[in-house]
Structure formats: C-alpha cells, structure tokens
Design a protein around this motif. Structure first.
Motif, PDB file in Angstrom:
ATOM      1  N   LEU A  88      -1.057  -4.769 -11.919  1.00  0.00           N
ATOM      2  CA  LEU A  88      -0.376  -5.815 -11.146  1.00  0.00           C
ATOM      3  C   LEU A  88      -0.312  -5.461  -9.667  1.00  0.00           C
ATOM      4  O   LEU A  88      -0.470  -6.329  -8.809  1.00  0.00           O
ATOM      5  N   SER A  89      -0.110  -4.194  -9.360  1.00  0.00           N
ATOM      6  CA  SER A  89      -0.117  -3.753  -7.956  1.00  0.00           C
ATOM      7  C   SER A  89      -1.499  -3.930  -7.344  1.00  0.00           C
ATOM      8  O   SER A  89      -1.635  -4.414  -6.222  1.00  0.00           O
ATOM      9  N   ALA A  90      -2.537  -3.541  -8.092  1.00  0.00           N
ATOM     10  CA  ALA A  90      -3.912  -3.685  -7.593  1.00  0.00           C
ATOM     11  C   ALA A  90      -4.255  -5.154  -7.388  1.00  0.00           C
ATOM     12  O   ALA A  90      -4.895  -5.523  -6.398  1.00  0.00           O
ATOM     13  N   PRO A 118      -8.947  -1.262  -9.931  1.00  0.00           N
ATOM     14  CA  PRO A 118      -9.356  -2.229  -8.899  1.00  0.00           C
ATOM     15  C   PRO A 118     -10.457  -3.182  -9.379  1.00  0.00           C
ATOM     16  O   PRO A 118     -10.449  -4.362  -9.014  1.00  0.00           O
ATOM     17  N   GLU A 119     -11.377  -2.703 -10.209  1.00  0.00           N
ATOM     18  CA  GLU A 119     -12.412  -3.585 -10.748  1.00  0.00           C
ATOM     19  C   GLU A 119     -11.801  -4.668 -11.631  1.00  0.00           C
ATOM     20  O   GLU A 119     -12.203  -5.833 -11.565  1.00  0.00           O
ATOM     21  N   LEU A 120     -10.828  -4.286 -12.449  1.00  0.00           N
ATOM     22  CA  LEU A 120     -10.153  -5.267 -13.300  1.00  0.00           C
ATOM     23  C   LEU A 120      -9.421  -6.306 -12.464  1.00  0.00           C
ATOM     24  O   LEU A 120      -9.457  -7.502 -12.780  1.00  0.00           O
ATOM     25  N   ALA A 121      -8.764  -5.876 -11.410  1.00  0.00           N
ATOM     26  CA  ALA A 121      -8.038  -6.815 -10.548  1.00  0.00           C
ATOM     27  C   ALA A 121      -8.996  -7.833  -9.934  1.00  0.00           C
ATOM     28  O   ALA A 121      -8.652  -9.009  -9.797  1.00  0.00           O
ATOM     29  N   ARG A 122     -10.206  -7.406  -9.595  1.00  0.00           N
ATOM     30  CA  ARG A 122     -11.193  -8.318  -8.988  1.00  0.00           C
ATOM     31  C   ARG A 122     -11.786  -9.292 -10.004  1.00  0.00           C
ATOM     32  O   ARG A 122     -12.439 -10.261  -9.626  1.00  0.00           O
ATOM     33  N   LEU A 158       7.702  -6.512  -9.880  1.00  0.00           N
ATOM     34  CA  LEU A 158       6.574  -7.410 -10.132  1.00  0.00           C
ATOM     35  C   LEU A 158       5.972  -7.796  -8.782  1.00  0.00           C
ATOM     36  O   LEU A 158       6.410  -8.744  -8.143  1.00  0.00           O
ATOM     37  N   PRO A 159       4.960  -7.067  -8.325  1.00  0.00           N
ATOM     38  CA  PRO A 159       4.441  -7.282  -6.971  1.00  0.00           C
ATOM     39  C   PRO A 159       3.815  -8.648  -6.741  1.00  0.00           C
ATOM     40  O   PRO A 159       3.726  -9.096  -5.603  1.00  0.00           O
ATOM     41  N   TYR A 160       3.417  -9.349  -7.792  1.00  0.00           N
ATOM     42  CA  TYR A 160       2.840 -10.678  -7.600  1.00  0.00           C
ATOM     43  C   TYR A 160       3.897 -11.725  -7.240  1.00  0.00           C
ATOM     44  O   TYR A 160       3.566 -12.867  -6.929  1.00  0.00           O
ATOM     45  N   LEU A 161       5.184 -11.344  -7.264  1.00  0.00           N
ATOM     46  CA  LEU A 161       6.253 -12.270  -6.869  1.00  0.00           C
ATOM     47  C   LEU A 161       6.565 -12.213  -5.383  1.00  0.00           C
ATOM     48  O   LEU A 161       7.529 -12.818  -4.930  1.00  0.00           O
ATOM     49  N   ARG A 162       5.743 -11.505  -4.622  1.00  0.00           N
ATOM     50  CA  ARG A 162       5.949 -11.426  -3.169  1.00  0.00           C
ATOM     51  C   ARG A 162       5.947 -12.826  -2.562  1.00  0.00           C
ATOM     52  O   ARG A 162       5.230 -13.719  -3.026  1.00  0.00           O
TER      53      ARG A 162
END
Length: 88
Positions: free
Chosen positions: A41-43, A16-20, A70-74
């Motif tokens: 990618l999910s985070a 989660p820190e990396l995602a932020r 690929l969750p960022y393709l939502r």
C-alpha cells in the motif's frame, strides 16, 4: 528445480513492480487486521503520487477492518481512490 518452483520464480515480483500493476478502474480487497500488505500500500501510494502514476483514477479499495496507517487515504489521492469500509 521442480516445476512448481520454476512457476513460482517466473511469477515472483518485487513490491514496486506489484504496485505498478494496478490499473485505472481496478477494485481491490485489502486483507484485514494483521494481514494488511502495508509495504504494498505504501509503494502504491508513492507510485500514484509520482507523475508515472498520474493515470491512476477511479480506484476502489475495500476492507473489513484495517489496523495501522492507510497511505492511500492521503488528501492528495482523495479524488482518485475511493475507500470502501465494510465495517462501520
């Protein structure tokens, strides 16, 4: 503890820190095949959809060949994240 391990421990971050750490306008290459960082990618997608990540815009994710979800393709991230596939 060696200097190398101390340096590693100072830089180590949770997913989660990396995602932020992703900032507006960033371009990122996503490793191919089985090397896809699916948890990251999910985070990222969860963070971007949360009001805390609403500032994330103009992002580009580039990849060669990905396997799996690929969750960022939502659809709700479509206006903020561009998908650039090098394999067509």
């Amino acid at each position: 503890m060696s200097d190398l391990m101390a340096n590693y421990n100072d830089r180590k971050r949770s997913i989660p820190e990396l995602a932020r750490m992703i900032q507006p306008g960033m371009h990122a290459y996503i490793h191919s095949n089985a090397g896809i960082p699916t948890d990251l990618l999910s985070a990222f997608s969860e963070y971007a959809l949360h009001e805390e990540g609403a500032h994330l815009t103009d992002l580009t994710f580039t990849h060669l060949l990905t396997l799996g979800e690929l969750p960022y393709l939502r659809a709700d991230l479509k206006e903020r994240v561009r998908h650039n596939s090098l394999f067509a």
